[in-house]
Write a protein that holds these residues in place. Sequence first.
Motif, PDB file in Angstrom:
ATOM      1  N   THR A  64      61.213 -49.446 -39.257  1.00  0.00           N
ATOM      2  CA  THR A  64      62.243 -48.437 -39.465  1.00  0.00           C
ATOM      3  C   THR A  64      63.147 -48.813 -40.627  1.00  0.00           C
ATOM      4  O   THR A  64      63.931 -48.000 -41.091  1.00  0.00           O
ATOM      5  CB  THR A  64      63.099 -48.266 -38.192  1.00  0.00           C
ATOM      6  OG1 THR A  64      63.639 -49.539 -37.804  1.00  0.00           O
ATOM      7  CG2 THR A  64      62.260 -47.720 -37.061  1.00  0.00           C
ATOM      8  N   THR A  65      63.075 -50.047 -41.097  1.00  0.00           N
ATOM      9  CA  THR A  65      63.834 -50.493 -42.260  1.00  0.00           C
ATOM     10  C   THR A  65      62.984 -51.506 -43.013  1.00  0.00           C
ATOM     11  O   THR A  65      62.097 -52.141 -42.458  1.00  0.00           O
ATOM     12  CB  THR A  65      65.162 -51.169 -41.854  1.00  0.00           C
ATOM     13  OG1 THR A  65      64.885 -52.300 -41.024  1.00  0.00           O
ATOM     14  CG2 THR A  65      66.069 -50.208 -41.104  1.00  0.00           C
ATOM     15  N   PRO A  85      63.617 -37.342 -38.523  1.00  0.00           N
ATOM     16  CA  PRO A  85      62.743 -38.240 -39.290  1.00  0.00           C
ATOM     17  C   PRO A  85      62.051 -39.250 -38.390  1.00  0.00           C
ATOM     18  O   PRO A  85      62.692 -39.954 -37.612  1.00  0.00           O
ATOM     19  CB  PRO A  85      63.715 -38.927 -40.261  1.00  0.00           C
ATOM     20  CG  PRO A  85      65.055 -38.816 -39.614  1.00  0.00           C
ATOM     21  CD  PRO A  85      65.037 -37.534 -38.842  1.00  0.00           C
ATOM     22  N   SER A 110      58.370 -41.992 -37.989  1.00  0.00           N
ATOM     23  CA  SER A 110      57.249 -42.671 -38.622  1.00  0.00           C
ATOM     24  C   SER A 110      55.948 -41.980 -38.241  1.00  0.00           C
ATOM     25  O   SER A 110      55.935 -40.996 -37.492  1.00  0.00           O
ATOM     26  CB  SER A 110      57.198 -44.142 -38.183  1.00  0.00           C
ATOM     27  OG  SER A 110      56.800 -44.237 -36.820  1.00  0.00           O
ATOM     28  N   LEU A 157      63.306 -42.722 -37.177  1.00  0.00           N
ATOM     29  CA  LEU A 157      63.856 -43.461 -38.312  1.00  0.00           C
ATOM     30  C   LEU A 157      65.355 -43.171 -38.400  1.00  0.00           C
ATOM     31  O   LEU A 157      65.828 -42.383 -39.233  1.00  0.00           O
ATOM     32  CB  LEU A 157      63.129 -43.070 -39.593  1.00  0.00           C
ATOM     33  CG  LEU A 157      61.606 -43.253 -39.572  1.00  0.00           C
ATOM     34  CD1 LEU A 157      60.989 -42.792 -40.874  1.00  0.00           C
ATOM     35  CD2 LEU A 157      61.247 -44.715 -39.287  1.00  0.00           C
ATOM     36  N   ARG A 158      66.110 -43.811 -37.527  1.00  0.00           N
ATOM     37  CA  ARG A 158      67.550 -43.561 -37.448  1.00  0.00           C
ATOM     38  C   ARG A 158      68.268 -43.895 -38.747  1.00  0.00           C
ATOM     39  O   ARG A 158      69.271 -43.267 -39.096  1.00  0.00           O
ATOM     40  CB  ARG A 158      68.159 -44.358 -36.292  1.00  0.00           C
ATOM     41  CG  ARG A 158      67.583 -44.003 -34.928  1.00  0.00           C
ATOM     42  CD  ARG A 158      68.102 -44.937 -33.838  1.00  0.00           C
ATOM     43  NE  ARG A 158      67.322 -44.791 -32.629  1.00  0.00           N
ATOM     44  CZ  ARG A 158      67.625 -43.944 -31.639  1.00  0.00           C
ATOM     45  NH1 ARG A 158      68.693 -43.186 -31.732  1.00  0.00           N
ATOM     46  NH2 ARG A 158      66.850 -43.859 -30.575  1.00  0.00           N
ATOM     47  N   ARG A 159      67.759 -44.910 -39.452  1.00  0.00           N
ATOM     48  CA  ARG A 159      68.433 -45.353 -40.654  1.00  0.00           C
ATOM     49  C   ARG A 159      68.534 -44.235 -41.683  1.00  0.00           C
ATOM     50  O   ARG A 159      69.517 -44.143 -42.418  1.00  0.00           O
ATOM     51  CB  ARG A 159      67.684 -46.562 -41.232  1.00  0.00           C
ATOM     52  CG  ARG A 159      68.204 -47.080 -42.563  1.00  0.00           C
ATOM     53  CD  ARG A 159      69.678 -47.383 -42.562  1.00  0.00           C
ATOM     54  NE  ARG A 159      70.040 -48.340 -41.526  1.00  0.00           N
ATOM     55  CZ  ARG A 159      71.309 -48.660 -41.233  1.00  0.00           C
ATOM     56  NH1 ARG A 159      72.295 -48.080 -41.885  1.00  0.00           N
ATOM     57  NH2 ARG A 159      71.558 -49.531 -40.293  1.00  0.00           N
ATOM     58  N   GLU A 160      67.537 -43.355 -41.753  1.00  0.00           N
ATOM     59  CA  GLU A 160      67.595 -42.249 -42.705  1.00  0.00           C
ATOM     60  C   GLU A 160      68.779 -41.339 -42.418  1.00  0.00           C
ATOM     61  O   GLU A 160      69.441 -40.845 -43.330  1.00  0.00           O
ATOM     62  CB  GLU A 160      66.294 -41.449 -42.676  1.00  0.00           C
ATOM     63  CG  GLU A 160      65.098 -42.216 -43.234  1.00  0.00           C
ATOM     64  CD  GLU A 160      63.914 -41.313 -43.508  1.00  0.00           C
ATOM     65  OE1 GLU A 160      64.099 -40.068 -43.497  1.00  0.00           O
ATOM     66  OE2 GLU A 160      62.817 -41.848 -43.742  1.00  0.00           O
ATOM     67  N   LEU A 161      69.072 -41.125 -41.130  1.00  0.00           N
ATOM     68  CA  LEU A 161      70.203 -40.280 -40.768  1.00  0.00           C
ATOM     69  C   LEU A 161      71.520 -40.979 -41.062  1.00  0.00           C
ATOM     70  O   LEU A 161      72.452 -40.377 -41.615  1.00  0.00           O
ATOM     71  CB  LEU A 161      70.111 -39.904 -39.289  1.00  0.00           C
ATOM     72  CG  LEU A 161      68.858 -39.113 -38.883  1.00  0.00           C
ATOM     73  CD1 LEU A 161      68.771 -38.989 -37.368  1.00  0.00           C
ATOM     74  CD2 LEU A 161      68.860 -37.736 -39.537  1.00  0.00           C
ATOM     75  N   ASP A 218      72.083 -43.177 -43.236  1.00  0.00           N
ATOM     76  CA  ASP A 218      72.256 -43.250 -44.693  1.00  0.00           C
ATOM     77  C   ASP A 218      72.491 -41.889 -45.342  1.00  0.00           C
ATOM     78  O   ASP A 218      72.614 -41.796 -46.572  1.00  0.00           O
ATOM     79  CB  ASP A 218      71.031 -43.903 -45.334  1.00  0.00           C
ATOM     80  CG  ASP A 218      70.946 -45.396 -45.028  1.00  0.00           C
ATOM     81  OD1 ASP A 218      71.954 -45.969 -44.570  1.00  0.00           O
ATOM     82  OD2 ASP A 218      69.857 -45.980 -45.239  1.00  0.00           O
ATOM     83  N   ARG A 259      70.416 -39.216 -45.337  1.00  0.00           N
ATOM     84  CA  ARG A 259      69.238 -38.547 -45.880  1.00  0.00           C
ATOM     85  C   ARG A 259      68.794 -37.429 -44.918  1.00  0.00           C
ATOM     86  O   ARG A 259      67.778 -37.522 -44.242  1.00  0.00           O
ATOM     87  CB  ARG A 259      68.117 -39.555 -46.129  1.00  0.00           C
ATOM     88  CG  ARG A 259      68.489 -40.613 -47.163  1.00  0.00           C
ATOM     89  CD  ARG A 259      67.258 -41.309 -47.718  1.00  0.00           C
ATOM     90  NE  ARG A 259      66.559 -42.107 -46.747  1.00  0.00           N
ATOM     91  CZ  ARG A 259      66.853 -43.367 -46.460  1.00  0.00           C
ATOM     92  NH1 ARG A 259      67.864 -43.972 -47.067  1.00  0.00           N
ATOM     93  NH2 ARG A 259      66.149 -44.043 -45.581  1.00  0.00           N
ATOM     94  N   PHE A 260      69.607 -36.375 -44.864  1.00  0.00           N
ATOM     95  CA  PHE A 260      69.274 -35.215 -44.044  1.00  0.00           C
ATOM     96  C   PHE A 260      69.968 -33.994 -44.649  1.00  0.00           C
ATOM     97  O   PHE A 260      70.936 -34.105 -45.412  1.00  0.00           O
ATOM     98  CB  PHE A 260      69.727 -35.405 -42.592  1.00  0.00           C
ATOM     99  CG  PHE A 260      71.221 -35.568 -42.426  1.00  0.00           C
ATOM    100  CD1 PHE A 260      72.041 -34.462 -42.219  1.00  0.00           C
ATOM    101  CD2 PHE A 260      71.808 -36.821 -42.485  1.00  0.00           C
ATOM    102  CE1 PHE A 260      73.422 -34.604 -42.065  1.00  0.00           C
ATOM    103  CE2 PHE A 260      73.187 -36.978 -42.339  1.00  0.00           C
ATOM    104  CZ  PHE A 260      73.992 -35.870 -42.125  1.00  0.00           C
TER     105      PHE A 260
END
Length: 522
Positions: free
Chosen positions: A167-168, A490, A492, A498-502, A504, A506-507
Amino acid sequence: MDLGTVLSWTAERYPARRAVGGELSMTYAEWDAHTNRLARALAALGVGHGDRVVFLLAGGEPMASLHLAAQKLGAVSVPLSFRFGVDELAYCLSDAAPTLLVTDESTVEAACQALERTEPVPHAHVGDGVPPGGAALLDLAADQTENALDVQVRDSDTSVMLYTSGTTGKPKGVPRTHSAEFHASLAHLHQSRSAPFETTLGVMPMFHTMGLRTLLSSVVSAGTWVPQVRFDAERSLELITRERVSALYLVPTIYWSLLGTGRLGETGVRKLAYAGAAMTPALAEALVDALEPEVFVNHFGSTEIYTFTVGPDVAAKPGCAGRPGVFTRVRLVDPHPQAGPDALVGAGEQGQIAISMESPEAFSGYWNRPDADAKSIRDGWYFPGDLAVADEDGDLWVSGRVDDMINSGGENIYPDEIENALIRCPEVADVVVVGMPDDRWGQAVTAFFVPAVGRTPDTAAAALSEYIRSGSGLPRLKRPKRVVAVAEIPKSAVGKILRRELVDGRFSPLAELSPASTGSRK
């Protein structure tokens, strides 16, 4: 036991049994001969014992047969995700340093772009459109004899190296021996209560441990493996019905899609297992209603050690991860990131999971990543970063991840309980809860959700907000301070969020409501 021998011995016992289902079916005798020819073709292209060969294919029978061919050659199969971008592909190719790269029509363009950023790698191709300088692998295999190779493969040899999507950070290579893969397959058969000659759907990608486990367990038990290159709910239902598939091993997102057709209950499938991501009680209950399965198993594990725990009766205990697998020892220890395996928590207390590396299903360490070893392996135990609580029966309930914990106003909050409550809102098709940076609270509990079919983002956000206030049963501390409608969560390739995208940013929000609108202030 090495996996090439497993296939050959099954073919000796049941040469006429159907090994591969679908339109291009094969008996075990035919599959054994076909993989012998493929192994000889790989050898002709310079692949030898211990060499790594990268397979970048969409999936289905070609990927399965090439993986088994590599086992017979004593080579290391490195199946890469066809969802990787060019940068990830280039990284994995450089990291794996393969002797050969094999592509198909769906992946050759991305592979060629990745090769422009790496050292040269010999290239073979399956299907039409062979790239310049590449070799037509199937044509080469057709010219080979079908006799078994004279290669000594030990069960301690590396069978496969899977790259965890994670996820990272960058993907990590996970080498696994023939012995580990064989024991994991035996464990899977026992723990999922599979019978000999079971027919199962091979739709999970073989760059993931679930896809390989479905394949290899079928070979061990002389079952019929029915390939599906990529998941499509309608096509899956057709295959399940026509091929009389008796057992499914899938991720929750695929089960949701199959249920969404409204026809899963007509298939007659009697054995269910899932892994790869948590299943909400709502989904478990819907599957029980639709299929009334004889077997419904929650498999909790990882690429590194296939089995952590097994929940043998999802119908009775939806969401329960159960107890250690047949080859596994598990402990709950202090949640501190550097806690050792002897720092046990008390009865009923939340702890992080630790799994003994003495399991015959275990890997021995990451490929070229001593930093990852230092983080995840301590004193002979593997720490995946998952948190759990043991109930009065001794069964484990996974409660989140060390990295997913939300600290809001000095209180530790875990997303799972909140997500399980919110998914029951009729206006919600999917939901994930994360801690977003907040000046006042440090992290603000935030719910990202996909509106149900037929609901507009604005009306769904309003309905979810009302549900949080009056229908969720959540205490104020755990009520989201913000709800955000998005087109998709998001995830995989195998459904991990993929919590990190949120976090950060990225939504793209379709609609959102403020803390005052949700009534979730402390």
